[in-house]
Design an enzyme around this catalytic site. Structure first.
Site, PDB file in Angstrom:
ATOM      1  N   THR A   1      -4.632 -48.477  23.215  1.00 48.89           N
ATOM      2  CA  THR A   1      -3.910 -48.577  22.104  1.00 48.89           C
ATOM      3  C   THR A   1      -2.767 -47.417  21.646  1.00 48.89           C
ATOM      4  O   THR A   1      -3.267 -46.188  22.228  1.00 48.89           O
ATOM      5  CB  THR A   1      -4.649 -48.684  20.836  1.00 48.89           C
ATOM      6  OG1 THR A   1      -5.774 -49.442  20.890  1.00 48.89           O
ATOM      7  CG2 THR A   1      -3.991 -49.246  19.575  1.00 48.89           C
TER       8      THR A   1
ATOM      9  N   ARG B   1      -7.797 -63.639  21.590  1.00 56.02           N
ATOM     10  CA  ARG B   1      -8.284 -62.633  20.956  1.00 56.02           C
ATOM     11  C   ARG B   1      -7.563 -61.638  20.263  1.00 56.02           C
ATOM     12  O   ARG B   1      -6.410 -61.411  20.694  1.00 56.02           O
ATOM     13  CB  ARG B   1      -9.324 -61.752  21.715  1.00 56.02           C
ATOM     14  CG  ARG B   1     -10.106 -60.638  21.031  1.00 56.02           C
ATOM     15  CD  ARG B   1      -9.481 -59.289  21.370  1.00 56.02           C
ATOM     16  NE  ARG B   1     -10.550 -58.196  20.798  1.00 56.02           N
ATOM     17  CZ  ARG B   1      -9.911 -56.980  20.773  1.00 56.02           C
ATOM     18  NH1 ARG B   1      -8.757 -56.756  21.193  1.00 56.02           N
ATOM     19  NH2 ARG B   1     -10.845 -55.938  20.243  1.00 56.02           N
TER      20      ARG B   1
ATOM     21  N   GLY C   1      -7.406 -58.078  18.052  1.00 52.58           N
ATOM     22  CA  GLY C   1      -8.074 -56.925  17.635  1.00 52.58           C
ATOM     23  C   GLY C   1      -7.424 -56.275  16.186  1.00 52.58           C
ATOM     24  O   GLY C   1      -6.822 -57.049  15.559  1.00 52.58           O
ATOM     25  N   ASP C   2      -8.143 -54.970  15.949  1.00 50.61           N
ATOM     26  CA  ASP C   2      -7.773 -54.568  14.752  1.00 50.61           C
ATOM     27  C   ASP C   2      -6.096 -53.963  14.540  1.00 50.61           C
ATOM     28  O   ASP C   2      -5.666 -54.001  13.357  1.00 50.61           O
ATOM     29  CB  ASP C   2      -8.678 -53.322  14.468  1.00 50.61           C
ATOM     30  CG  ASP C   2      -8.435 -52.101  15.226  1.00 50.61           C
ATOM     31  OD1 ASP C   2      -8.405 -52.307  16.555  1.00 50.61           O
ATOM     32  OD2 ASP C   2      -8.260 -50.893  15.029  1.00 50.61           O
TER      33      ASP C   2
ATOM     34  N   THR D   1      -7.332 -46.416  16.765  1.00 51.12           N
ATOM     35  CA  THR D   1      -7.935 -46.821  18.237  1.00 51.12           C
ATOM     36  C   THR D   1      -9.138 -46.876  18.259  1.00 51.12           C
ATOM     37  O   THR D   1      -9.832 -45.879  18.183  1.00 51.12           O
ATOM     38  CB  THR D   1      -7.001 -45.835  19.213  1.00 51.12           C
ATOM     39  OG1 THR D   1      -7.489 -46.190  20.740  1.00 51.12           O
ATOM     40  CG2 THR D   1      -7.469 -44.506  18.941  1.00 51.12           C
ATOM     41  N   GLY D   2      -9.791 -48.045  18.822  1.00 47.14           N
ATOM     42  CA  GLY D   2     -11.263 -48.033  19.147  1.00 47.14           C
ATOM     43  C   GLY D   2     -11.533 -49.547  19.328  1.00 47.14           C
ATOM     44  O   GLY D   2     -10.557 -50.383  19.729  1.00 47.14           O
TER      45      GLY D   2
ATOM     46  N   GLY E   1     -12.054 -52.866  18.628  1.00 45.57           N
ATOM     47  CA  GLY E   1     -11.241 -53.437  17.619  1.00 45.57           C
ATOM     48  C   GLY E   1     -12.234 -54.186  16.440  1.00 45.57           C
ATOM     49  O   GLY E   1     -12.128 -54.138  15.403  1.00 45.57           O
TER      50      GLY E   1
END
Lengths: 321, 321
Positions: free
Chosen positions: A186, A214, A216-217, A237-238, A240
């Site tokens: 990210t 999908r 993500g966050d 970032t990680g 999600g």
């Protein structure tokens, strides 16, 4: 004139010095430094925080090393589906795009959605239609092609596995050694401008072999991206899914607003306590309206950098004492 | 055994008694009562909160009066794109789907995403593919057709206007008088079960003539839907964009967790103060782990109902003294 600050990230995860070649380390640091420079140039020319974070994220999207824009990973069908968001802390305006293809700079599309549509979040083919209407630059699949990303995808396509960017072993590729370890790809930026306005932006190409549309966050306001002058601007970032469940970025804001924590205290609590309890690996960068910046992660490394008008300039990859 | 409770909503907006025919009022109230009954039946049979909210939302999705599932409004291209989310407060598990077509009960798809995928949020054609894989019931366009919704769409198709469900005047239609007023079409449920676990679910067909793959607050964890045993379960209905920017549902949770407000206090503050400041019209329903329920809105009306194990049973539409 208040302190102005820009911070950027290029992903977090299992990033270890022993796995990184000196050349790759230099390349990543140059990419981060360039993003800081373009964002800082906006701020020092009296530009807004929201323009600065956009410029920094565009720079990272255009860099093939990072999983966003040009360097986006391959999805299940061989296409590149990208997510991005931007938020202006001065008025809580926000724009986000999910699962869009072909757009050279998804963060510019998020900005256009914020500025030129009545909506906050657009998705899929409809979002691409809006991008065309607004004259955003589109690219064909060859622009998003990189031999490294293609090999990542080839290793798991045909399976139902997904990989969080550099979670795929690539022992045959010189550049792959460092990147082969688990990393959440990210990019993001946060900034405080001369007027004490703050903003955040995040962009990603998601997970290798991603399927089912999908999300993500990153494009979720409150999860991967949030900005509010009263509290903080955050880009995460990680992994999600836990970041969505924890409403991570807004949680930092609430801890500041409702409990009186500082930016640093709130970020430490969320990253090292609340996220870890639900296996949320990764990190975040944040600023407040006073120009304080913080970069916190619970993984082995996070590509990150910070630069401010007091002369601070730091670009880091690993944990440092 | 703790108090168990179910609350439901069927949308909020400019809903006034003088615009409503007695027949329509009865039909709406019957729909809400039915949703309460099916949710309550799950709870009284020692079922979980998450099963109860799913059952209640399925009942509202199957009712053509409400803008979700079968009664979803027409999008720009004449199709029905639906959003839904579900969250289990006992473990912070969540599932959400955005911009999906053809699925009879989007809340069941959100549940399958929560229970049977590694992801929290799926979208578009990919989400439909996942629904097929899981054997969910699909319907063709005729299932989602209603003469009333079709006329709503006919009145604005070909323009770039969107309408928040019943925001379209339909003076030629007997059933349209009440519904012709501004209303935010969403359905939702929150519940507390015998074990003190709580859950929330929300489902919507979005806005008439919706385009560009617009995603509202309903499927955004933290915005339209949130549940956490430590605080509250919330389902929102209203103008989605401000609800996303305010991270509305999670804000209630943070006010309880970090400032010690009660459920009712937190909901009042968010709906009547924080949302109004950014033109956020609508409302929400909420429960806590003790079985307290609250239903708060800043619009003229909200289709809503609550039922608990102490014998409370209320179904309401307008503001009441």
């Amino acid at each position: 004139m208040s302190l102005f600050t820009i911070a950027v990230h290029g992903g977090a995860g299992t990033i270890r010095k022993e796995d990184m070649s000196p050349e790759m380390e230099i390349a990543y640091k140059q990419g981060l430094q360039h993003a800081l420079e373009v964002g800082y140039a906006v701020l020092s020319a009296k530009g807004s925080a929201v323009d600065a974070v956009q410029a920094a994220v565009v720079s990272l999207e255009d860099n093939i090393l990072f999983n966003a824009g040009r360097g986006s990973v391959f999805g299940k069908d061989g296409k590149h589906e990208m997510d991005a968001a931007i938020m202006d802390g001065s008025n809580l305006a926000a724009g986000a795009v999910a699962a869009v293809t072909s757009v050279r700079n998804p963060v510019k599309l998020a900005r256009a959605i914020m500025a030129e549509s009545p909506h906050v979040m657009l998705s899929g083919a409809g979002a691409l239609e809006f991008a065309k209407l607004k004259g955003l630059v589109l690219e064909d699949e060859s622009y998003f092609y990189s031999p490294f990303r293609f090999r990542q995808w080839q290793q798991i396509k045909g399976t139902d596995e997904t990989a969080l960017d550099h979670d795929v072993k690539l022992t045959d590729h010189a550049a792959g050694k460092a990147a082969a370890e688990k990393k959440f790809g990210t990019v993001g930026a946060v900034a405080t401008d001369m007027n004490g306005n703050i903003a955040a932006a995040t962009s990603t190409g998601g997970m290798t072999n991603k399927q089912w549309g999908r999300i993500g966050d990153s494009p979720i306001i409150g999860a991967g991206t949030y900005a509010n002058n009263q509290t903080c601007a955050i880009s995460c970032t990680g992994h999600g899914e836990p970041f969505i469940r924890a409403v991570t970025a807004y949680d930092v804001s609430c801890l500041m607003e409702y409990k009186g924590l500082t930016l640093e205290q709130a970020m430490q609590l969320v990253v090292h306590d609340k996220l870890l309890k639900i296996d949320g690996e990764g990190g975040m960068i944040g600023v407040d309206a006073q120009g304080n910046a913080s970069m916190v992660f619970n993984s082995e490394g996070m590509y990150r950098g910070v630069k401010n008008s007091k002369g601070l300039n730091n670009v880091l990859i690993y944990r440092e004492a």
